[in-house]
Design an enzyme around this catalytic site. Sequence first.
Site, PDB file in Angstrom:
ATOM      1  N   LYS A  43      -0.499  40.148  -9.918  1.00  0.00           N
ATOM      2  CA  LYS A  43      -0.056  41.479 -10.361  1.00  0.00           C
ATOM      3  C   LYS A  43       0.763  42.158  -9.257  1.00  0.00           C
ATOM      4  CE  LYS A  43      -3.961  41.855 -13.495  1.00  0.00           C
ATOM      5  NZ  LYS A  43      -5.361  42.244 -13.728  1.00  0.00           N
TER       6      LYS A  43
ATOM      7  N   GLN B 235      -9.898  45.665 -10.830  1.00  0.00           N
ATOM      8  CA  GLN B 235     -10.104  44.373 -11.480  1.00  0.00           C
ATOM      9  C   GLN B 235     -11.552  44.242 -11.953  1.00  0.00           C
ATOM     10  OE1 GLN B 235      -7.611  42.332 -12.197  1.00  0.00           O
ATOM     11  NE2 GLN B 235      -8.871  40.732 -13.085  1.00  0.00           N
TER      12      GLN B 235
ATOM     13  N   ASP C  57      -4.861  50.303 -17.577  1.00  0.00           N
ATOM     14  CA  ASP C  57      -5.687  49.321 -18.284  1.00  0.00           C
ATOM     15  C   ASP C  57      -6.088  49.832 -19.670  1.00  0.00           C
ATOM     16  OD1 ASP C  57      -6.275  46.831 -17.135  1.00  0.00           O
ATOM     17  OD2 ASP C  57      -7.610  47.727 -15.644  1.00  0.00           O
TER      18      ASP C  57
HETATM   19  N1  GUN Z   1     -10.250  41.297 -15.933  1.00  0.00           N
HETATM   20  C1  GUN Z   1      -9.769  40.473 -16.890  1.00  0.00           C
HETATM   21  N2  GUN Z   1      -8.754  41.055 -17.573  1.00  0.00           N
HETATM   22  C2  GUN Z   1      -8.581  42.277 -17.011  1.00  0.00           C
HETATM   23  C3  GUN Z   1      -7.675  43.351 -17.274  1.00  0.00           C
HETATM   24  O1  GUN Z   1      -6.817  43.316 -18.180  1.00  0.00           O
HETATM   25  N3  GUN Z   1      -7.813  44.434 -16.475  1.00  0.00           N
HETATM   26  C4  GUN Z   1      -8.758  44.523 -15.493  1.00  0.00           C
HETATM   27  N4  GUN Z   1      -8.829  45.643 -14.777  1.00  0.00           N
HETATM   28  N5  GUN Z   1      -9.612  43.552 -15.239  1.00  0.00           N
HETATM   29  C5  GUN Z   1      -9.519  42.431 -15.990  1.00  0.00           C
END
Ligand code: GUN
Length: 293
Positions: free
Chosen positions: A52, A96, A119
């Site tokens: 990311k 995350q 998110d």
């Molecule tokens: N863990 C797995 N997918 C995601 C996501 O889209 N966002 C976040 N913050 N954690 C994740």
Amino acid sequence: MPDLIDGRKIAASHLAKTAEHIGELRRRGITPGLAVVLIGEDPASLAYVRSKDKTCRELGMHSRKVELPTSTTQEDVLRLITELNADPAIHGILVQSPPPAHIDEQAVVRTIDPRKDVDGFHPVNVAALAMDDPDALAPCTPLGCIELLKASGIPVSGAHVVVVGRSLIVGKPLALLLLRKGTDATVTVTHSRTRDLASVTRSADIVVAAIGRPKFLGAEHVRDGAVVIDVGINRVDDPSAPRGYRLVGDVDFDAVAPRCRAITPVPGGVGPMTIAMLMHNTVLACRRLTATP
Ligand code: GUN
């Protein structure tokens, strides 16, 4: 054989558009900024967070990556979020998931300014999505699934979509997105307690697998001519692979693919779309926070 839905290619075209929008914003003196926070040392999460951060930089965005040790306290995390909420260089905040067990994830999510919640996990955004508010920041993986279907010309309006999995990250928000006016799918959400799962998934025009169990869906779960979207990214041990593991989806690809009209591979399907949608959400949040049309 089915059409392979190429998530890398579709994501690249979204990223190219997002990069143009970033260029326009930068010419007006605004650089969209994303903060990505990782607590702990989970190797898969570490890989996602780095990817990311890298994509942000490649697109010309400001990226702040914060990697915290597992021992970080809840108080420290909340203090960091409060600081990021107040930082004018940051327009999107992502923590995350999943965090270590001693961290209250719900409390962390609720501390994020909903306008920076790229998110789409904050209760304000979850409610906005459920209320069909077009301004809702929606979760990235479900948005990515919808965009894959659109880009592949797969009709969703009136189609029966069976979502396997009811998580807050994928299953539930995807069901809400599919139900929205203008998307208009008929949606069934299934889970680990669903009776006779195969008979339900066999009635689907489109099956979305989001349960997090390697190769869980087999040929018996899918009718001929169905479309299959595989959200799973599972690491399975493979001593012959360079890293000692291999990525497999929630779908047994070799068994299911021959039946399908179209299917996403793993890797190279939904995964790249999640990042593309995160970049999109960050630019959207930046525009709104800076009132730049
Ligand atoms: N863990 C797995 N997918 C995601 C996501 O889209 N966002 C976040 N913050 N954690 C994740």
